[in-house]
Each structure stands twice: as structure tokens, then as C-alpha cells.
Design a protein around this motif. Structure first.
Motif, PDB file in Angstrom:
ATOM      1  N   LEU A 198       0.839  -1.193   0.000  1.00  0.00           N
ATOM      2  CA  LEU A 198       0.000   0.000   0.000  1.00  0.00           C
ATOM      3  C   LEU A 198       0.874   1.242   0.000  1.00  0.00           C
ATOM      4  O   LEU A 198       1.849   1.326   0.748  1.00  0.00           O
ATOM      5  CB  LEU A 198      -0.904   0.025   1.231  1.00  0.00           C
ATOM      6  CG  LEU A 198      -2.101  -0.921   1.269  1.00  0.00           C
ATOM      7  CD1 LEU A 198      -2.786  -0.817   2.622  1.00  0.00           C
ATOM      8  CD2 LEU A 198      -3.079  -0.602   0.154  1.00  0.00           C
ATOM      9  N   SER A 199       0.508   2.208  -0.820  1.00  0.00           N
ATOM     10  CA  SER A 199       1.153   3.515  -0.814  1.00  0.00           C
ATOM     11  C   SER A 199       0.217   4.504  -0.122  1.00  0.00           C
ATOM     12  O   SER A 199      -0.918   4.688  -0.549  1.00  0.00           O
ATOM     13  CB  SER A 199       1.459   3.981  -2.240  1.00  0.00           C
ATOM     14  OG  SER A 199       1.976   5.300  -2.233  1.00  0.00           O
ATOM     15  N   ASP A 200       0.712   5.102   0.964  1.00  0.00           N
ATOM     16  CA  ASP A 200      -0.108   6.037   1.736  1.00  0.00           C
ATOM     17  C   ASP A 200       0.432   7.451   1.524  1.00  0.00           C
ATOM     18  O   ASP A 200       1.322   7.905   2.235  1.00  0.00           O
ATOM     19  CB  ASP A 200      -0.077   5.654   3.216  1.00  0.00           C
ATOM     20  CG  ASP A 200      -0.983   6.540   4.058  1.00  0.00           C
ATOM     21  OD1 ASP A 200      -1.720   7.354   3.476  1.00  0.00           O
ATOM     22  OD2 ASP A 200      -0.939   6.422   5.301  1.00  0.00           O
ATOM     23  N   ASP A 201      -0.101   8.127   0.541  1.00  0.00           N
ATOM     24  CA  ASP A 201       0.267   9.510   0.246  1.00  0.00           C
ATOM     25  C   ASP A 201      -0.699  10.421   0.996  1.00  0.00           C
ATOM     26  O   ASP A 201      -1.900  10.463   0.695  1.00  0.00           O
ATOM     27  CB  ASP A 201       0.192   9.769  -1.258  1.00  0.00           C
ATOM     28  CG  ASP A 201       0.703  11.149  -1.639  1.00  0.00           C
ATOM     29  OD1 ASP A 201       0.895  11.985  -0.727  1.00  0.00           O
ATOM     30  OD2 ASP A 201       0.892  11.404  -2.842  1.00  0.00           O
ATOM     31  N   THR A 202      -0.185  11.137   2.003  1.00  0.00           N
ATOM     32  CA  THR A 202      -1.057  11.965   2.833  1.00  0.00           C
ATOM     33  C   THR A 202      -1.726  13.089   2.044  1.00  0.00           C
ATOM     34  O   THR A 202      -2.696  13.679   2.518  1.00  0.00           O
ATOM     35  CB  THR A 202      -0.262  12.567   4.004  1.00  0.00           C
ATOM     36  OG1 THR A 202       0.856  13.308   3.483  1.00  0.00           O
ATOM     37  CG2 THR A 202       0.254  11.476   4.936  1.00  0.00           C
ATOM     38  N   TYR A 220      -6.930   8.695  -0.516  1.00  0.00           N
ATOM     39  CA  TYR A 220      -7.114   7.254  -0.682  1.00  0.00           C
ATOM     40  C   TYR A 220      -5.776   6.544  -0.483  1.00  0.00           C
ATOM     41  O   TYR A 220      -4.700   7.160  -0.491  1.00  0.00           O
ATOM     42  CB  TYR A 220      -7.650   6.938  -2.082  1.00  0.00           C
ATOM     43  CG  TYR A 220      -6.803   7.511  -3.201  1.00  0.00           C
ATOM     44  CD1 TYR A 220      -5.637   6.868  -3.631  1.00  0.00           C
ATOM     45  CD2 TYR A 220      -7.162   8.708  -3.827  1.00  0.00           C
ATOM     46  CE1 TYR A 220      -4.862   7.409  -4.636  1.00  0.00           C
ATOM     47  CE2 TYR A 220      -6.392   9.251  -4.839  1.00  0.00           C
ATOM     48  CZ  TYR A 220      -5.233   8.591  -5.239  1.00  0.00           C
ATOM     49  OH  TYR A 220      -4.459   9.134  -6.229  1.00  0.00           O
ATOM     50  N   LEU A 221      -5.849   5.228  -0.259  1.00  0.00           N
ATOM     51  CA  LEU A 221      -4.672   4.366  -0.239  1.00  0.00           C
ATOM     52  C   LEU A 221      -4.551   3.699  -1.599  1.00  0.00           C
ATOM     53  O   LEU A 221      -5.547   3.231  -2.166  1.00  0.00           O
ATOM     54  CB  LEU A 221      -4.795   3.299   0.857  1.00  0.00           C
ATOM     55  CG  LEU A 221      -4.848   3.797   2.303  1.00  0.00           C
ATOM     56  CD1 LEU A 221      -5.086   2.622   3.247  1.00  0.00           C
ATOM     57  CD2 LEU A 221      -3.566   4.512   2.677  1.00  0.00           C
TER      58      LEU A 221
END
Length: 519
Positions: free
Chosen positions: A412-416, A420-421
Motif C-alpha cells: 500500500l502507498s499512503d500519500d497523505t 485514498y490508499l
């Protein structure tokens, strides 16, 4: 507490069941030990320390939990607090107790619960007394960072020394130093060079004599510092003093032990005790997955061989399968299993996969692992991996597409900045290497040790100690926890403390925390 001690002996003669049913006695355990030892040393070629197997009650197992698995230790209120917490959770059914606890010492001590069935006693002997034991003796991190022959004697020395300090200086004074040292113990280890071997006699002598010369150095250092800034001469003198202090320094407890100007010799020795014990435990989180995977693979192999040789019956082997299946269960991401992998599950799966690659490789295996695919020496390959790798490098080297598929791994890429993830890598040809690289990074020691070091001391002014925290991806310390920990640091240093959190990429100061000495 009952003990069985063995450093070798007459090999077991295969023939007939070792036991029948759940009941056991000490002769049963002796027979199981001998049969297991012959397989471990004869077939697997394991190299182990002499073993000491101790049978303990559940109450004693709670005591072992309290002391971090060590048989002796000094007194401190936090250990009693931990015991009460574990006991209450156990009595209320909120936690179970381990079937065993094993200690990295020589002889290697394995604690077995007396409530275990005969099959579980045999299983945990294979798991702990041979699997963990071999890993402790042969893995490079343990060989370079710990000396198992002296740790028990050193713990005995530490307990006696702190008890004598309490008699002479009072329990409250000793607890004040221990509280502060415990708060800093994760920052009290050397991470980039091997630890010096513990020597009990030298430690006892040091407790009496080691401070006389060093104290004179401290006095001269602090007495000759100018009270106020003295221009170029004062700056040059301060720079020379900083070099004597060995800055920058990542080992906070070492720096305080050697350089804190207001500590008494007995306080320095207590800090040293906490530091040395913390150093002993330093390798363990770096090889947790490999250590448990090795022990699990070893006990599975040995118990299967005992069944094949007719030493345990079908009922016992079904109990082994049931217990092992529970241990290596890996909950799915949506089943409350948490963000990390079960170290038993991942370690055992990877080691079982190495055996498959060495004996029955596919074309995919030959492309990914040309050095070991089809080499016909699975056990030798495992022994090499157990000796030369830690979790991070083991995953980077040996995690295969087969295991990635079996575990259904994805990233998972969690771009603040986004609402969305994003699933940016899955278990397919394009995602294998990215998943392996990302998973290895999770086990990198640099990701779970806070990078803090002492960078300067205001020698020309108020002697404020200056520290830096190099952040990763803007991850700042929790302000309240940072302040409380700095209070402990200031109490030992005797003067003010400043901690700057610095962006590792830009060098910008993101936050500042301060504390003064406790009066």
C-alpha cells in the motif's frame, strides 16, 4: 524448579516409543532429549552450547517474563509492575503463557512449563534446546555482540552491586538513577561496532578501582573550562574539550557514564550495568523472524523424524501438527492480525521454501536463485543462512515469488496528500521485487531505532547538552514522551538539555524540546 543438565552423553537407541499418552516424568524427558539430540547433531549437523533444561510452574514462568527471560536480575519497581500486569492478564484469560523460554547463555537454559504434555515437552526441547540454541551459537550478530559464557555471572554481579548501593545510598537514590537509565536504555547501545566481551573479574575490579583516574580527568576538564566565552582562545579550548568528549556520540548512556560531571562513581557503575545489559539484548529484535523460523523448522523436522522412526505415535504427531499449525498461522490483513507478519509464519515459510528450491526447483527458482536452486544441500544452505544473515538481509536475499504468492502479499502507498490508499504492487511479476524490497525495509534496524545523538555541549556557557534527532519522512517524536525522557537525561547530566528534530533531507529544524536538571 527442577533441572536436567546435558552437554552430550550416550546417544539414544532408536527402537520403541519414547512415551505413550500425555503424562511424563524425568526419565521420559531424558529419553526424549537423547533421541532429539541424535537427530539434531547427527542428521542436521547443528552446533549447540551445552543444554540446561529446567521444569518450572506457570507462576515461575510469569517471573521469567518479568525478568525478560533471565534467571537472575537486580530489583526495580518496574519489574514488579510488569509481573502484576502479566499475572492479571493470565488469570483473566486474556493471555497465555509460552510453552518455553530460552536464554542465550552457555550453557543454554531452556525453561519448560510443567503443565505441558509429554509431546509438548519433546517439541519445545527440539525447538528451544536445539533450534534456538544453534541459532544463538552460530548467527553472526550473536557471535559479535554477545558473550553467553559470562552473562549469567554478570547479572549476578549486577544484582549484588545494586543491592549494596541501596544499602549504602538508599533505595530512592538508586531508583532515581535506574529510572533515568531505563528510560534511555534503547539509546544506550553501540550499533556500529562489536561489543567488548564481558569479563566478570574485570567488572568486579572495575567496581572498586576504575573511577579514580577517570574522576581526576573529569575534574580537570570541567575546572579548566572558562566561565564565560573567551574569544578565540576560549573557542579553541572548548573545541579541544569537545574532541576529548568524543562528539558526536550516539550511545547516550556511554557518554553520561564517562562524561556527566556531577555523577558519583556508584551512579556511573549503575548506568554501565544498564548499558551492558541493553547491549546484550541488542541483536535479538534484528533476528526475531529468523530465530523463530529456525527453531520452528528444526522442531518440525525432528518431530517428523521421530514419528518416521517409530519413537512417537500417531496421536503425538497429530498434537505436533496441531500445535505447529497454531504457531505458524498468519492472519489476513482484514482479520485483526496487525500490520506485521507473524515471525514464526514468515520465517518457517521461507526456510521451508529454501529446502524446496534446493531440492525441487522450478524454472522460476533457477532464474531468481541461481546459486542455490537444485544444489542438493538444503540443510547446508539453511545453516549458512542462519549463520550469516539478519531478518532484513535474509528477506532481501531469499524471499521468493512463491512465498509472496502464498502469503498474498501486496503493498500500500499512503500519500497523505491524497484521500485514498493506493495498492501499487501486488504478487505478480511486476510487483515481486518491489514487495521484497519494501518488506526488507520494514526489518531494517534503522526503521525501529530512533536516530538520536549528542552533537555538542555548551562548554563556554551553561553546559547545556545538545542533541539531534534525524527524522525520516517527517516522523517527529511525541512531544510529551520526548519531554519526559529529556527530563531523565537532564537529571543524569546535571545541566540543561536541548533536542532538535532535524529533517534528514533538508537539515531544517522541525521541532525543539528542552529540559532542565531536576533540583
Amino acid at each position: 524448579m527442577d533441572q536436567i543438565i546435558s552437554g552430550g552423553g550416550t546417544p539414544a537407541r532408536f527402537g520403541g516409543l519414547l512415551y505413550s499418552g500425555n503424562d511424563w516424568n524425568f526419565q521420559t524427558i531424558r529419553d526424549c532429549y537423547d533421541a532429539i539430540e541424535e537427530i539434531a547433531h547427527g542428521e542436521l549437523g547443528l552446533e549447540t552450547y551445552a543444554n540446561r533444561v529446567e521444569i518450572i510452574t506457570s507462576e515461575q514462568m510469569l517471573d521469567v517474563y518479568t525478568a525478560h527471560g533471565m534467571p537472575v536480575g537486580y530489583k526495580h519497581w518496574s519489574f514488579g509492575k510488569r509481573f502484576i500486569g502479566h499475572e492479571n492478564a493470565y488469570r483473566r484469560g486474556l493471555m497465555g503463557l509460552a510453552y518455553e523460554v530460552v536464554i542465550n547463555s552457555d550453557p543454554c537454559i531452556s525453561y519448560l512449563m510443567e503443565e505441558n504434555s509429554a509431546t509438548m515437552q519433546a517439541l519445545v526441547i527440539a525447538h528451544a534446546a536445539f533450534g534456538h540454541n544453534h541459532f544463538f551459537r552460530n548467527n553472526r550478530l550473536f557471535r559479535e555482540w554477545t558473550d553467553p559464557s559470562d552473562i549469567l555471572d554478570y547479572l549476578e554481579f549486577a544484582r549484588g552491586y545494586i543491592a549494596r548501593c541501596e544499602e549504602r545510598h538508599g533505595q530512592r537514590a538508586v531508583e532515581r538513577v535506574l529510572d533515568a537509565a531505563h528510560a534511555l536504555q534503547n539509546q544506550g547501545v553501540n550499533r556500529h561496532s562489536g561489543a567488548r566481551k564481558l569479563d566478570l573479574k574485570a567488572e568486579q575490579q572495575r567496581a572498586k578501582e576504575r573511577r579514580a583516574y577517570e574522576d581526576s580527568i573529569f575534574n580537570d576538564l570541567w575546572r579548566t573550562l572558562p566561565a564565560e566565552a573567551g574569544g578565540a582562545d576560549g573557542a579553541a579550548e572548548a573545541g579541544h574539550a569537545r574532541r576529548l568528549l568524543g562528539l558526536p556520540e550516539e550511545n547516550l548512556l556511554y557518554f553520561l557514564e564517562k562524561n556527566a560531571p556531577r555523577l558519583a562513581p556508584w551512579e556511573r557503575e549503575i548506568i554501565r550495568i544498564v548499558r551492558m545489559i541493553a547491549q546484550y539484548f541488542y541483536p535479538q529484535p534484528q533476528v526475531k523472524m529468523m530465530n523463530e523460523g529456525c527453531a520452528t523448522w528444526v522442531h518440525v523436522y525432528i518431530m517428523r523424524r521421530l514419528h518416521e522412526l517409530g519413537r512417537i505415535d500417531d496421536a503425538a504427531y497429530l498434537e505436533v501438527i496441531h500445535s505447529t499449525s497454531n504457531v505458524i498461522n498468519q492472519p489476513g490483513f482484514d482479520m485483526g492480525g496487525g500490520a506485521s507478519f507473524n515471525p514464526y509464519a514468515l520465517g518457517y515459510a521461507m526456510m521451508t521454501d529454501i529446502v524446496r528450491i534446493c531440492t525441487e526447483p522450478t524454472a522460476e527458482d533457477r532464474a531468481w536463485f541461481p546459486d542455490i536452486a537444485g544444489n542438493g544441500d538444503a540443510i547446508g544452505t539453511l545453516r549458512h543462512a542462519w549463520a550469516e544473515y539478519r531478518d532484513e538481509s535474509f528477506i532481501q536475499q531469499f524471499l521468493s515469488p512463491r512465498v509472496i504468492r502464498d502469503f498474498r502479499m501486496f503493498r500500500l502507498s499512503d500519500d497523505t496528500a491524497q484521500p485514498y490508499l493506493l495498492v501499487d504492487a501486488i504478487h505478480d511479476e511486476a510487483g515481486y521485487r518491489e514487495i521484497r524490497r519494501s518488506l526488507a525495509r520494514v526489518y531494517d534496524p534503522g526503521t525501529f531505532y530512533t536516530e538520536i545523538e549528542i552533537v555538542d555541549v555548551d562548554l563556554l556557557g551553561d553546559r547545556t547538552l545538545k542533541l539531534e534527532h534525524r527524522t525520516r519522512a517527517g516522523q517527529l517524536l511525541q512531544a510529551r514522551d520526548a519531554r519526559q525522557t529529556l527530563d531523565y537525561l537532564a537529571a543524569l547530566w546535571g545541566y540543561g538539555v536541548v533536542l532538535n528534530e532535524v529533517d534528514d533531507q533538508t537539515g531544517a529544524v522541525l521541532a525543539t524540546h528542552t529540559a532542565g536538571p531536576v533540583q
